[in-house]
Design an enzyme around this catalytic site. Structure first.
Site, PDB file in Angstrom:
ATOM      1  N   SER A 397       0.845  -1.183   0.000  1.00 22.76           N
ATOM      2  CA  SER A 397       0.000   0.000   0.000  1.00 22.76           C
ATOM      3  C   SER A 397       0.887   1.241   0.000  1.00 22.76           C
ATOM      4  O   SER A 397       1.781   1.382   0.831  1.00 22.76           O
ATOM      5  CB  SER A 397      -0.900  -0.006   1.239  1.00 22.76           C
ATOM      6  OG  SER A 397      -1.672   1.173   1.287  1.00 22.76           O
ATOM      7  N   GLY A 398       0.631   2.148  -0.929  1.00 20.23           N
ATOM      8  CA  GLY A 398       1.442   3.357  -1.059  1.00 20.23           C
ATOM      9  C   GLY A 398       2.604   3.230  -2.005  1.00 20.23           C
ATOM     10  O   GLY A 398       3.404   4.153  -2.134  1.00 20.23           O
ATOM     11  N   THR A 402      -2.062   2.387  -7.914  1.00 23.84           N
ATOM     12  CA  THR A 402      -3.184   3.119  -8.515  1.00 23.84           C
ATOM     13  C   THR A 402      -2.698   4.120  -9.555  1.00 23.84           C
ATOM     14  O   THR A 402      -3.286   4.250 -10.631  1.00 23.84           O
ATOM     15  CB  THR A 402      -3.986   3.830  -7.414  1.00 23.84           C
ATOM     16  OG1 THR A 402      -4.448   2.861  -6.467  1.00 23.84           O
ATOM     17  CG2 THR A 402      -5.177   4.560  -8.006  1.00 23.84           C
ATOM     18  N   ASN A 447      -0.641   5.791   3.055  1.00 20.73           N
ATOM     19  CA  ASN A 447      -0.963   6.254   1.709  1.00 20.73           C
ATOM     20  C   ASN A 447      -2.132   7.214   1.795  1.00 20.73           C
ATOM     21  O   ASN A 447      -3.154   6.922   2.424  1.00 20.73           O
ATOM     22  CB  ASN A 447      -1.329   5.053   0.818  1.00 20.73           C
ATOM     23  CG  ASN A 447      -1.477   5.439  -0.638  1.00 20.73           C
ATOM     24  OD1 ASN A 447      -1.294   6.599  -0.992  1.00 20.73           O
ATOM     25  ND2 ASN A 447      -1.792   4.484  -1.481  1.00 20.73           N
ATOM     26  N   SER A 450      -5.158   5.503  -0.696  1.00 19.88           N
ATOM     27  CA  SER A 450      -5.068   4.039  -0.675  1.00 19.88           C
ATOM     28  C   SER A 450      -6.352   3.421  -1.212  1.00 19.88           C
ATOM     29  O   SER A 450      -7.459   3.800  -0.812  1.00 19.88           O
ATOM     30  CB  SER A 450      -4.814   3.558   0.752  1.00 19.88           C
ATOM     31  OG  SER A 450      -4.792   2.145   0.810  1.00 19.88           O
ATOM     32  N   SER A 451      -6.217   2.479  -2.152  1.00 21.83           N
ATOM     33  CA  SER A 451      -7.383   1.768  -2.669  1.00 21.83           C
ATOM     34  C   SER A 451      -7.862   0.796  -1.604  1.00 21.83           C
ATOM     35  O   SER A 451      -7.146  -0.120  -1.222  1.00 21.83           O
ATOM     36  CB  SER A 451      -7.013   1.011  -3.949  1.00 21.83           C
ATOM     37  OG  SER A 451      -6.586   1.887  -4.945  1.00 21.83           O
ATOM     38  N   GLY A 674      -2.337  -3.909  -2.027  1.00 26.26           N
ATOM     39  CA  GLY A 674      -1.014  -4.453  -1.802  1.00 26.26           C
ATOM     40  C   GLY A 674      -0.937  -5.181  -0.472  1.00 26.26           C
ATOM     41  O   GLY A 674      -1.856  -5.124   0.361  1.00 26.26           O
ATOM     42  N   GLU A 676      -0.370  -5.841   3.181  1.00 21.29           N
ATOM     43  CA  GLU A 676      -0.492  -4.889   4.277  1.00 21.29           C
ATOM     44  C   GLU A 676      -0.062  -5.535   5.586  1.00 21.29           C
ATOM     45  O   GLU A 676      -0.508  -6.651   5.930  1.00 21.29           O
ATOM     46  CB  GLU A 676      -1.923  -4.384   4.413  1.00 21.29           C
ATOM     47  CG  GLU A 676      -2.359  -3.521   3.247  1.00 21.29           C
ATOM     48  CD  GLU A 676      -3.724  -2.892   3.436  1.00 21.29           C
ATOM     49  OE1 GLU A 676      -4.055  -2.011   2.638  1.00 21.29           O
ATOM     50  OE2 GLU A 676      -4.440  -3.302   4.369  1.00 21.29           O
TER      51      GLU A 676
END
Length: 1312
Positions: A397-398, A402, A447, A450-451, A674, A676
């Site tokens: 994540s981050g 995306t 992030n 973040s999605s 991602g 985590e």
């Protein structure tokens, strides 16, 4: 297997740009194009074959784009090296030494492949350039015959075949040959020859006995016609000996090739032109080294492909190379065809339209690594093979997943060919991103965007490669974020965007305030506002996107009503009554929710505080406790938001659907959460990391495992690569009846009190012995401290992750009470009615749990991905603080490990970039060897072995397996494919050259005859026109001469026009000679007949100048000029220095009011000061000089000393003013002796004497009071006593008292 990965399926080359063998009859070459370096066609309207994989670029919009390093051969007029009748566009070489360097590469191509040099726009469809016919060698004497016309052809005048004029023939290449040249001995000359059966190039060799003279060594080319059948090519047959051929010696050839050192054909020149000269041997080695150097070019900073690392097994070397490139903002690096991307956390300016055009249609390894290269390669392979592809973007994540997916979508939107009708579909696909980000993304600790859901996008393309539609699938949106956020995190973006950017009327209708802190669901993270997020601007983007995606105003009203109702739900407060039941004391929020969702307030109130329990024959409604009411409220908020998000995705899909049901190819884009690892990891992190385990398993199956299995099956010797197979972890999570998800489901549905602790105990009982599972109870003494009593630890492929089981059962059940579901099913909100169907109430079966749903959706996703050809992008987060240019070695080393990058690199280095079955390889490249062309009758393996030996493969460049050939380096395949490209286009050039030659000759004859007739008529017309012009000129000249002779006579027809010309010329000349000022007396001399008119014009001009001058004078300047007039009347011709004073403007006063003592101002306050000037006063007795001020008022003149008025001279008592005729500044103001108040005359010296005297005269208003004297003057001292002032001239100015007691003033005489 991916076509670009090692271990790809049969016929899939490892180096991008090469693929399955395509039958040559299906090839539609639209121009000579190459995927490597060297020549390529750049003609407008021409494009390379979209289905061919040989590095040829697919063209957008009908115009070939050229990448750096590729240059188009410029068309040039050619000296003929061609047979009689061949067009200059077909065969040719330069005729002068100056032209040789430009087309040296074309000559080399002809020498190697028998391919005549082609113009850039020459195409197989016969739409090549029109070549102006040049002079041809005359045919030898003797009869000649025409080739027979095809049956049914129409005959024109002279027996010409008219059917050939109907348009270009659609001839397609059936087979192309590249013969061997070594067998003909040392090559000394080239003879280009045509045969009646087809176009061919024969090599005439000498120097070795037995060499077959005239054998067809290079290129017997034949064409197979498809409907409509091409007309038979016109040709001539010489009955006597043909003209001697034109020869080109190899000694000339190599010096003419300065521009082909990087050409792939250079490696084959050694076979064609064996030159014994040492210099040329060195040149050949240089060509080979240059080509290899170009194909393996390294970046200036580190290496742009990790495969090129020397210490490829060292993780430190891998990390060091990544750090070097990141420090120079080079965020992309390849591992073969896998792209490693490091998030820069800043704008780098590498995503412009020019960058997109640069990567468009370029061979994969030709430019530096970029996400655009991955996108373009997937697109070209999809177009050439008509197969489906997907791009898997993974990382923490981050890490920038995306953003990478958005850049890929933008690349397709800009570079793909587009029609006006499909523009809307493209815009909707692009603008679906900000909408889904607003509803599905949130700020987390790692992030800002973040999605919080997984997204798989299918972009659909038609057979032309035009994007025509799309489809989006979402996975497991994090609904728990709606009701709870960790410290420092935010809820989904849409809530903050609505509050920050929504219109006042909309917010008032929804019952919302702008402050997010007023809402419980938005303030739990205590991070309602983030500086890096501009919610107001994002709201504008989302609003504009809604209008493009075809959302109606009613849809938006219902949608934002649901969003607002979620916020109102969070603000509902519960209290406990005496019986322990929950109540809602403040029902204002209930009313807002009921209004926005279209339900009755009392029904909603009851559903939030009571639960309906159904027995077999009756329903019982029982009140809820405070905790259960809070759970019901939060469950309602999560269910409403989650299903609304699903509706939003379906709505976007309906706007993207393509109604054309023809077969489509797709490129999938997977942007999913991602891996985590937080301080507290819950059910969501468990599902997300399980998803990443499955994707890692897919990568292992598609690359690492299949790669090694294939080498073992083919008997290729290589060192096996050890890698971690994470199937054991996937089985631990998903195995039926034994996996963690199955155990969780059992706990959710079993009777009795099931808790998170009982679930943990069940895990310890069933999977406690698993090597990758630990709890505090099962762990050893060292690991026990890091695991809580409610936690368990999984050893993922990415490392250890500890999960807290608190909330696992609740989130997995995700139950919504039936009573609340009934309320929502009866809502008047159209969106909610679509999300909550009445059929759900009739279904008594328990819905599947969240974990099971996610496992099933993940399985379907993997089925989709397995059916497509993959491309991989691995995103890396450089640091946890989102700081640019900061490289955290420990964090990145951990990501390199769990992304499996080192294992992937080792497999790429140990493996082969390309593999293909013998049959396919031989079928495609057999034209490159004379032994295998046109047919090979032995075993395919032997044919391939002979073919590669003839081409010149080195032992380290390939391996021969049981059924396949394995090529280690992409550059080896590039050179082979480039040679094949040349041979493939040979037929095209030959047919066009011959056919255009005949057509050009036929057109030339007709045009020549027409030109002769046109020239004859045109010359006659020009002669008649010239005669008319000469007659007219004679008449004009005669008329002018007559007018000149009679110019002084009265006006008559003979001189009328002449006089008119003279007038006009004079007037036109006069405008350039007009006087500019009033004082300018010049005037253009007029002719005699215009003297009166000239005088009138001159007077008018003078009046105009005077009037313009007068209008430009201001009132202040007018007053000054009046004073100058008075000065002129007094002093002109009388006093020296007057002429010099004319240019000096008068001032209103030479003393400011502030320079006058206030006491003096007070004494003369009743009089207005008109003028003041500093003066020097000479005493009347001793002539001592004293500084004074002369102040003139309306009534009197004052001689002032500091604060005293030394002398006041009233104008009535003023007798006169005297001054000398010299240039001194002495003036004497005479007073009347009878006036007892006066002390005597005032003797003053003033620097502005003319100005002061003029002012004094104008104030006194008396005539003739100024006396200009010569020699001396007498002045009054006291009654009966007078003094004398003597004026003389000398070398210098002096004022002194002489021996006689007189005041002597000496002035310098000025020249007049």
């Amino acid at each position: 297997m991916p076509r670009d990965q090692p271990g790809g399926r049969d016929g899939a080359p490892g180096g991008r740009g090469f693929g399955l063998p395509v039958p040559l009859r299906k090839l539609r070459p639209r121009g000579l194009a190459r995927g490597g370096r060297g020549l390529r066609s750049g003609a407008r309207g021409a494009s390379t074959c979209r289905r061919h994989e040989g590095g040829a670029r697919a063209e957008r919009g009908g115009e070939a784009r050229r990448a750096p390093g590729l240059r188009a051969a410029p068309p040039c007029p050619a000296r003929r090296v061609s047979p009689p009748g061949a067009s200059a566009a077909g065969l040719g070489c330069p005729g002068s030494p100056d032209d040789r360097g430009e087309v040296a590469l074309a000559v080399a191509e002809a020498a190697v492949l028998g391919v005549p040099r082609r113009e850039p726009s020459a195409t197989v469809w016969g739409s090549g350039p029109r070549v102006r016919p040049r002079s041809r060698p005359s045919p030898p004497p003797g009869p000649r015959r025409r080739c027979p016309a095809p049956p049914g052809a129409r005959r024109g005048k002279g027996g010409a075949d008219l059917s050939r004029r109907r348009g270009p023939a659609r001839a397609e290449v059936s087979s192309v040959s590249l013969g061997g040249l070594d067998e003909f001995g040392p090559l000394e000359s080239l003879h280009f020859r045509r045969s009646n059966s087809g176009a061919s190039v024969a090599v005439i060799a000498s120097g070795e006995p037995g060499a077959p003279n005239g054998s067809e060594g290079v290129g017997d080319v034949r064409a197979k016609a498809r409907a409509p059948a091409p007309p038979q090519l016109p040709c001539r047959t010489w009955t006597s000996a043909p003209p001697p051929p034109t020869y080109l010696s190899p000694g000339e050839l190599l010096p003419l090739v300065p521009s082909m050192v990087s050409h792939p054909a250079a490696a084959l020149l050694r076979k064609v032109i064996p030159v014994a000269c040492p210099k040329e041997e060195v040149r050949r080695k240089h060509i080979r080294l240059h080509m290899e150097g170009a194909l393996t070019a390294r970046d200036k900073v580190g290496v742009q492909d990790f495969v090129l690392l020397d210490a490829y097994t060292s993780e430190s070397a891998f990390l060091d190379n990544l750090r070097k490139r990141f420090s120079k903002n080079l965020i992309y690096t390849y591992i073969g065809t896998l792209l490693v991307s490091v998030n820069p956390y800043q704008e780098l300016g590498i995503y412009t339209v020019s960058q997109m055009e640069l990567y468009q249609g370029v061979n994969f390894f030709e430019l530096p690594p970029h996400v655009y290269a991955i996108a373009d390669n997937a697109y070209r392979m999809m177009c050439s093979e008509l197969s489906n592809h997907f791009i898997l973007i993974s990382g923490e994540s981050g890490a920038g997943k995306t953003e990478a997916s958005k850049k890929i979508l933008q690349y397709f939107a800009v570079t793909c060919p587009m029609t006006q009708s499909l523009q809307i579909a493209r815009d909707r696909l692009l603008l679906s991103n900000p909408v889904l980000e607003a509803f599905g993304n949130a700020r987390t600790l790692r992030n800002d965007n973040s999605s919080r859901f997984g997204k798989y996008v299918d972009i659909q393309f038609d057979f032309q490669g035009i994007p025509v539609g799309g489809h989006i699938i979402s996975y497991l949106i994090e609904k728990s974020r709606v009701v709870y956020q960790n410290q420092g995190e935010r809820n989904f973006h849409i809530f903050y965007q609505l509050l920050a950017g929504g219109e006042e009327e909309r917010l008032a209708y929804l019952g919302l305030e702008r402050d997010p802190r007023l809402y419980k669901y938005l303030s739990q993270g205590h991070y309602a506002k983030e500086s890096s997020i501009n919610d107001k601007n994002d709201w504008k983007t989302v609003s504009s996107a809604f209008s493009v995606i075809d959302f109606t105003e009613a849809d938006l009203e219902n949608l934002f009503g649901i969003i607002a109702s979620v916020l109102h739900l969070g603000n509902i407060g519960f209290e406990e009554d005496d019986q322990g039941c929950a109540t809602i004391p403040d029902t204002s929020e209930i009313k807002w929710i009921a209004k926005l969702l279209g339900v009755h307030p009392s029904v909603l109130l009851e559903a939030l505080t009571h639960r309906k329990i159904e027995a077999k024959t009756e329903e019982v409604i029982c009140p809820l406790t405070l905790e259960l009411s809070v759970y019901a409220r939060d469950a309602m908020a999560k269910a409403v938001y989650g299903r609304t998000f699903t509706w939003l995705v379906n709505k976007i899909n309906s706007s993207l659907v393509n109604k054309d049901f023809t077969r489509k190819t797709v490129i999938g884009l997977l942007d999913i959460y991602g891996f985590e690892v937080f301080d507290k990891n819950g059910f969501e992190q468990f599902c997300i990391n399980y998803c990443n385990e499955k994707l890692q398993q897919l990568l292992i199956e598609r690359t690492l495992k299949a790669e090694q299995a294939e080498y073992e099956m083919e008997g290729i010797e290589w060192e096996p690569i050890q890698y971690f197979n994470n199937k054991i972890i996937c089985d631990l999570v998903e195995e039926r009846h034994k996996g963690i998800i199955s155990i969780l489901d059992e706990e959710c549905i079993r009777p009795g009190p099931a808790t998170d602790l009982s679930f943990l105990e069940k895990l310890e009982e069933k999977v406690g012995k698993h090597a990758h599972f630990e709890t505090r109870k099962l762990a050893g003494p060292k690991d026990r401290k890091g695991i809580g009593w409610m936690e368990f630890r999984l050893l993922h492929y990415a490392g250890e992750v500890t999960y807290c089981t608190k909330g696992f059962l609740e989130k997995n059940n995700d139950l919504l009470y039936r009573h609340l579901k009934e309320v929502l099913c009866k809502s008047k909100n159209v969106i909610l009615r679509e999300c909550f169907l009445l059929a759900e109430l009739e279904n008594r079966r328990r819905p599947p749990t969240v974990g099971t749903q996610f496992k099933n959706s993940l399985s379907s996703l993997l089925e989709i991905l397995i059916s497509k050809e993959p491309s991989y992008i691995r995103c890396i987060k450089p640091n946890d603080r989102k700081e640019p240019s900061k490289f955290d070695d420990f964090l990145i080393r951990h990501q390199i490990k769990y992304l499996g990058l080192m294992e992937h690199l080792r497999v790429r280095r140990a493996g082969f970039a390309y593999r293909r079955k013998y049959e396919h390889f031989l079928q495609r490249y057999k034209s490159l060897c004379p032994d295998t062309w046109p047919h090979w009758h032995g075993p395919p393996a032997e044919g391939v072995e002979r073919l590669i030996k003839y081409i010149g493969y080195k032992p380290e460049e390939y391996k021969l397996g049981k059924t396949k050939i394995f090529i280690r380096f992409p550059r080896t395949l590039f050179a082979t494919e480039d040679a094949f490209e040349f041979s493939k286009h040979q037929l095209v050039a030959r047919i066009q050259a011959t056919y255009k030659s005949c057509l050009g000759r036929r057109d030339y004859v007709k045009k020549r005859q027409a030109a002769i007739k046109l020239e004859a008529h045109w010359r006659g017309a020009l002669a008649r026109k010239a005669m008319k012009r000469r007659k007219w000129a004679v008449w004009i000249i005669r008329k002018f001469i007559k007018g000149f002779i009679s110019r002084n006579k009265p006006l008559c027809p003979d001189n009328e026009e002449f006089i008119e010309i003279v007038r006009k010329k004079y007037i036109l000349n006069l405008r350039y000679h007009l006087p500019k000022t009033v004082l300018d007396k010049s005037w253009l001399t007029p002719p005699g007949i215009l003297e009166n008119a000239s005088e009138l014009l001159r007077n008018m001009c003078v009046r105009n100048l005077v009037q313009r001058y007068c209008r430009g004078i201001t009132a202040e300047r007018k007053a000054m000029m009046q004073q100058k007039v008075v000065t002129s009347e007094i002093f002109r011709g009388k006093k020296d220095g007057y002429t010099e004073s004319l240019n000096q403007p008068f001032a209103n006063s030479r003393i400011d009011e502030g320079d006058i003592n206030p006491k003096v101002l007070q004494l003369i306050s009743n009089e207005k000061i008109q003028y003041g000037v500093p003066v020097i006063k000479y005493d009347r007795k001793g002539f001592k000089a004293r500084r004074r001020q002369l102040i003139l008022t309306q009534k009197a003149a004052y001689v002032v000393e500091l604060a005293k008025i030394k002398q006041k001279i009233e104008y009535s008592a003023l007798k006169g003013v005297s001054t000398s005729n010299l240039s001194d500044g002495i003036l004497v103001i005479h007073v009347s002796p009878e006036d007892n108040k006066q002390k005597g005359d005032a003797v003053l010296q003033c620097g502005h004497m003319f100005e002061a005297v003029t002012k004094l005269v104008m104030l006194v208003k008396k005539e003739n009071i100024v006396n200009v004297v010569q020699g001396s003057l007498q002045f009054y001292i006291s009654p009966g006593k007078e003094g004398t002032i003597v004026f003389n001239t000398g070398p210098e100015e002096r004022i002194y008292k002489d021996k006689n007691g007189q005041l002597t003033v000496v002035s310098v005489r000025r020249k007049s």
